[in-house]
Design an enzyme around this catalytic site. Structure first.
Site, PDB file in Angstrom:
ATOM      1  N   GLY A  56      -6.875  -0.185  -4.057  1.00  0.00           N
ATOM      2  CA  GLY A  56      -6.268   0.995  -3.467  1.00  0.00           C
ATOM      3  C   GLY A  56      -7.152   1.553  -2.365  1.00  0.00           C
ATOM      4  CD  GLN A  97     -10.955   5.514  -0.333  1.00  0.00           C
ATOM      5  OE1 GLN A  97      -9.829   5.190  -0.654  1.00  0.00           O
ATOM      6  NE2 GLN A  97     -12.028   4.954  -0.871  1.00  0.00           N
ATOM      7  CB  CYS A 111     -14.370   4.872  -5.309  1.00  0.00           C
ATOM      8  SG  CYS A 111     -13.659   5.648  -3.852  1.00  0.00           S
ATOM      9  CG  LEU A 112     -12.579  -0.024  -1.678  1.00  0.00           C
ATOM     10  CD1 LEU A 112     -11.450  -0.398  -0.737  1.00  0.00           C
ATOM     11  CD2 LEU A 112     -13.428  -1.244  -1.997  1.00  0.00           C
ATOM     12  CG  HIS A 125      -9.274   6.243  -7.621  1.00  0.00           C
ATOM     13  ND1 HIS A 125     -10.479   5.965  -8.217  1.00  0.00           N
ATOM     14  CD2 HIS A 125      -9.527   6.249  -6.283  1.00  0.00           C
ATOM     15  CE1 HIS A 125     -11.412   5.813  -7.295  1.00  0.00           C
ATOM     16  NE2 HIS A 125     -10.860   5.975  -6.102  1.00  0.00           N
ATOM     17  CD  GLU A 126      -6.793   4.736  -3.989  1.00  0.00           C
ATOM     18  OE1 GLU A 126      -7.184   5.400  -3.010  1.00  0.00           O
ATOM     19  OE2 GLU A 126      -7.527   3.918  -4.579  1.00  0.00           O
ATOM     20  CG  HIS A 174      -9.432   9.113  -2.406  1.00  0.00           C
ATOM     21  ND1 HIS A 174     -10.749   9.452  -2.179  1.00  0.00           N
ATOM     22  CD2 HIS A 174      -9.464   7.909  -3.041  1.00  0.00           C
ATOM     23  CE1 HIS A 174     -11.536   8.491  -2.657  1.00  0.00           C
ATOM     24  NE2 HIS A 174     -10.791   7.552  -3.196  1.00  0.00           N
TER      25      HIS A 174
END
Ligand code: ZN
Length: 195
Positions: A46, A51, A93-94, A137-138, A141
């Site tokens: 994701g 991000q 997380c990226l 999670h997304e 953000h």
């Protein structure tokens, strides 16, 4: 297609509340494609617009398995319309390279959003599945909330971030989540009694 630069934890864009998208322009469509490419290039499941430094309400996910065809889903102006139950698992997380922390989530979510053509759709994700966790999670953000804010163990989170040379936990951002934690403790007790 382009691989975008992913902003790292510590960047203010990750802590901002993102704005609704009023029109799905050509620019938004290209951004969505580039976000999908960027997610795949980084082996992520994701990626949210903040991000890549864009504080707009859009994220992309793909939770298909390695042996399944690619299945990217774009969520524009998403709204979580139902959430229930509790689950916990290690998450990464990226924007936090190599850092994995045990976090609380709802086990079930129902979300509605617009697709890249502006068509509304609804997805239900159950049983603390990867899909369910990934959507939460997304979505977070877009609210400026990060996975570490859901940490079950603050000391673990601080240690993991330190080991990965990331800025430390922002204690004022931690979410208390008493109800969800009680549900988790209760279900762990039950599991132990059944052993
Ligand atoms: Zn993330």
């Amino acid at each position: 297609m382009a691989i975008l630069k992913i902003v790292q934890y510590g960047n203010e864009s990750l802590r901002q509340k993102s704005k609704e998208i009023s029109k799905i322009s050509k620019k938004i469509k290209i951004l969505a494609e580039n976000m999908i490419d960027t997610m795949y290039a980084n082996n992520g499941v994701g990626l949210a617009a903040p991000q890549v430094g864009e504080n707009i309400r859009m994220f992309v996910i793909d939770v298909s398995l390695d042996n399944e065809p690619y299945n990217p889903i774009v969520f524009i102006n998403p709204k979580i319309i139902k959430k229930e139950g509790a689950s916990h698992e290690k998450e990464g997380c990226l924007s936090f390279p190599n850092a994995f922390v045990d976090v609380r989530r709802y086990s079930y979510v129902k979300i509605k959003a617009l697709d890249i053509h502006g068509k509304p759709f609804v997805i239900e994700a159950k049983d603390g599945s990867l899909l369910s966790r990934c959507i939460q999670h997304e979505f977070d953000h877009l609210e400026g909330i990060l996975f570490i804010d859901h940490s079950r163990n603050i000391f673990e989170a601080i240690k993991v971030l330190e080991e990965n040379n990331l800025p430390t936990v922002q204690k004022d951002k931690l979410l208390e989540e008493k109800e969800i934690e009680e549900l988790l403790i209760h279900s762990e007790d039950k599991a132990q009694n059944n052993e």
